[in-house]
Scaffold this motif. Structure first.
Motif, PDB file in Angstrom:
ATOM      1  N   VAL A  30      47.397  37.358  49.106  1.00  0.00           N
ATOM      2  CA  VAL A  30      46.395  36.468  48.524  1.00  0.00           C
ATOM      3  C   VAL A  30      46.045  36.877  47.098  1.00  0.00           C
ATOM      4  CG1 VAL A  30      43.912  36.007  48.638  1.00  0.00           C
ATOM      5  CG2 VAL A  30      45.361  35.473  50.592  1.00  0.00           C
ATOM      6  N   GLY A  31      45.986  38.183  46.823  1.00  0.00           N
ATOM      7  CA  GLY A  31      45.685  38.626  45.461  1.00  0.00           C
ATOM      8  C   GLY A  31      46.726  38.138  44.473  1.00  0.00           C
ATOM      9  N   ARG A  32      48.002  38.266  44.849  1.00  0.00           N
ATOM     10  CA  ARG A  32      49.083  37.781  43.970  1.00  0.00           C
ATOM     11  C   ARG A  32      49.033  36.267  43.822  1.00  0.00           C
ATOM     12  NH1 ARG A  32      53.619  35.647  45.463  1.00  0.00           N
ATOM     13  NH2 ARG A  32      53.445  36.419  47.595  1.00  0.00           N
ATOM     14  N   GLY A  69      44.592  46.232  45.313  1.00  0.00           N
ATOM     15  CA  GLY A  69      43.417  45.537  45.814  1.00  0.00           C
ATOM     16  C   GLY A  69      42.596  44.997  44.646  1.00  0.00           C
ATOM     17  N   PRO A  70      41.697  44.040  44.908  1.00  0.00           N
ATOM     18  CA  PRO A  70      40.968  43.395  43.814  1.00  0.00           C
ATOM     19  C   PRO A  70      39.880  44.253  43.164  1.00  0.00           C
ATOM     20  CG  PRO A  70      40.265  42.516  45.936  1.00  0.00           C
ATOM     21  CD  PRO A  70      41.448  43.410  46.215  1.00  0.00           C
ATOM     22  N   LYS A  71      39.294  45.197  43.901  1.00  0.00           N
ATOM     23  CA  LYS A  71      38.145  45.930  43.346  1.00  0.00           C
ATOM     24  C   LYS A  71      38.482  46.719  42.084  1.00  0.00           C
ATOM     25  CE  LYS A  71      34.327  49.016  44.532  1.00  0.00           C
ATOM     26  NZ  LYS A  71      33.640  49.804  45.601  1.00  0.00           N
ATOM     27  N   SER A  99      40.022  36.642  45.020  1.00  0.00           N
ATOM     28  CA  SER A  99      40.743  37.412  46.024  1.00  0.00           C
ATOM     29  C   SER A  99      39.793  38.281  46.840  1.00  0.00           C
ATOM     30  CB  SER A  99      41.801  38.281  45.343  1.00  0.00           C
ATOM     31  OG  SER A  99      42.405  39.164  46.241  1.00  0.00           O
ATOM     32  N   MET A 100      38.819  38.898  46.182  1.00  0.00           N
ATOM     33  CA  MET A 100      37.843  39.734  46.892  1.00  0.00           C
ATOM     34  C   MET A 100      37.004  38.896  47.857  1.00  0.00           C
ATOM     35  SD  MET A 100      36.521  42.705  47.499  1.00  0.00           S
ATOM     36  CE  MET A 100      36.841  43.921  46.229  1.00  0.00           C
ATOM     37  N   MET A 101      36.697  37.651  47.457  1.00  0.00           N
ATOM     38  CA  MET A 101      35.923  36.786  48.346  1.00  0.00           C
ATOM     39  C   MET A 101      36.695  36.489  49.622  1.00  0.00           C
ATOM     40  SD  MET A 101      32.947  35.347  48.499  1.00  0.00           S
ATOM     41  CE  MET A 101      32.611  35.230  50.258  1.00  0.00           C
TER      42      MET A 101
END
Length: 456
Positions: free
Chosen positions: A151-153, A321-323, A384-386
């Motif tokens: 999902v991040g990509r 990861g998004p963070k 992405s974090m959501m």
């Protein structure tokens, strides 16, 4: 990845490409400045002097932004809850798409001597609200497009794809349609296409039909390849049930430390980012004295870097990861704000500069690169974090809350910039509260779990 899954992802990303011109052309670089000129001339005609007329024009535009932000903020959770109960998102997207096209096309009718400012302000922001509301439903498809790592990509690629759409549409406008108010020629010295009349600013006003046609064409892949899951289909709930479900969700969020911290932190840093987007051009004009040509080139550079670095940010999101991506982008944007506060046409953090030097211009072009790149990556990583904090059974409602956190304090940064500018009498120092908002967002991220809300 199966062919149908790939087509669904491309269909989902088509919305970013189709809708981005409303932000790039409408909000920032073409219609927004045109509206300001028309409004300023109107208020000059009522007897106001130059600075007062400009201030009034900016106030009207800011009022539209504020009201639109509040409408989006307080309708998004309800629309999301309603859509999750029925299991249908696509009909809402169809409806908002129609409103988007009508709102965009109507901008053609705003002539340079128009006194119907509030009608066109309303029409523009009706289209804007439609774009933002449709985006909430589009985002709700994101969790179903892949795993947390994918999902991040996908989010970064979609946002990047959208920025490229904004770039292409901006170049088309500047090269073939939008005329300079003085010469009547486009950026490369051409007459506007189709025999459009420069005296009546028809080349610039064509931004409305261009955005409408662009959206109608490039949304086709979405409607062909992205569909609701028939298994999720439910009955239309009474509004009382929607309200009760929403209250339950809000109570649950309050008890989920990571989710609540992320939404509150995002409220601050996304507000700060929006302030950079909204006031960066103002800074360039008021402090550096830039003209239309410089602003156009600045816009093109900013959008290109946004497209590239948003894509790169998506790759880092998939790996780390998004963070970490969010934190890095906030630090870079704080650096930009610090430079903005410390630089003027004649000095750089107290060191004198020749008034004719290109040094401040080059530095601010660099700031534009960072604003575009870090801002785009920050948006994609936040989306992405959501996903990692979303109830898989109620994704639309979750992104409605995401929209609420992004818009509930939309007035805060502009109000603080106005206050600090008034108190200090200095445009640069007016950006100090933007740094404070980024810091608050960074602090709240300390309590955000990088993998989402821990299971209980």
């Amino acid at each position: 990845m199966a062919t149908d899954a790939k087509k669904r992802i491309w269909g989902w990303m088509a919305f970013d490409w189709a809708a981005q011109p409303y932000y790039t052309l409408g909000l920032t670089f073409i219609f927004g400045p045109y509206f300001a000129v028309v409004a300023s001339n109107y208020y000059l005609g009522t007897g106001l002097e130059g600075e007062a007329a400009n201030a009034q024009a900016q106030s009207v535009w800011a009022m539209g932004q504020t009201i639109a932000g509040l409408v989006i903020a307080f309708t998004a959770p309800f629309l999301g809850a309603f859509a999750d109960n029925t299991g249908r998102k696509k009909p809402w997207i169809v409806g908002f798409s129609i409103v988007y096209i009508i709102g965009a096309w109507s901008l053609w009718y705003m002539t340079p001597d128009s006194s119907n400012l509030f009608i066109f302000l309303l029409l523009f922001y009706v289209g804007f609200v439609a774009a933002e509301s449709a985006l909430n439903f589009i985002n709700a498809y994101l969790p179903s497009l892949g795993t947390d790592e994918e999902v991040g990509r996908i989010s970064g690629s979609g946002a990047s794809f959208g920025y490229w759409g904004g770039l292409v549409s901006l170049i088309l406008m500047l090269v073939f349609l939008a005329e300079d108010a003085t010469t009547g020629k486009t950026l490369i010295g051409l007459d506007p296409l189709f025999g459009l009349d420069p005296a009546n600013r028809e080349g610039t006003r064509a931004v409305g039909p261009l955005m409408a046609i662009w959206f109608a064409i490039f949304m086709i892949p979405f409607f062909l390849w992205v569909h609701d899951n028939p298994a999720d289909k439910g009955s239309v709930p009474p509004m009382s049930k929607v309200w009760n479900d929403l209250k339950t969700t809000l109570r649950n969020v309050a008890r989920r430390r990571s989710t609540a911290s992320f939404l509150i932190g995002g409220m601050f840093y996304r507000d700060a980012l929006n302030a950079l987007y909204a006031f960066g051009g103002t800074y360039a004009v008021l402090v550096l004295g830039w003209e239309t040509l410089w602003l156009g080139v600045f816009g093109i550079i900013s959008v290109i870097t946004a497209a590239i670095f948003t894509y790169v940010g998506g790759r880092f999101d998939a790996r780390l990861g998004p963070k970490p991506v969010i934190i890095f982008c906030i630090w870079m944007l704080m650096l930009v704000c610090t430079i903005i506060v410390g630089m003027s046409r004649t000095q750089f953090f107290g060191l004198p500069i020749d008034a004719n030097s290109m040094f401040p211009d080059l530095i601010f072009f660099g700031c534009g690169v960072v604003i575009g790149g870090a801002g785009g990556a920050l948006y994609a990583a936040s989306r992405s974090m959501m996903v990692r904090h979303t109830d898989p059974d109620r994704p639309t409602e979750a992104f409605g809350l995401f929209a609420l956190s992004g818009k509930a304090t939309a007035f805060l940064a502009p109000a603080l910039i106005l206050l600090f500018t008034y108190l200090t009498g200095n445009v640069q120092l007016g950006f100090l509260p933007v740094i404070f908002l980024f810091i608050l967002g960074l602090v709240m991220l300390r309590w955000v779990n990088k993998d989402g809300e821990p299971a209980v």
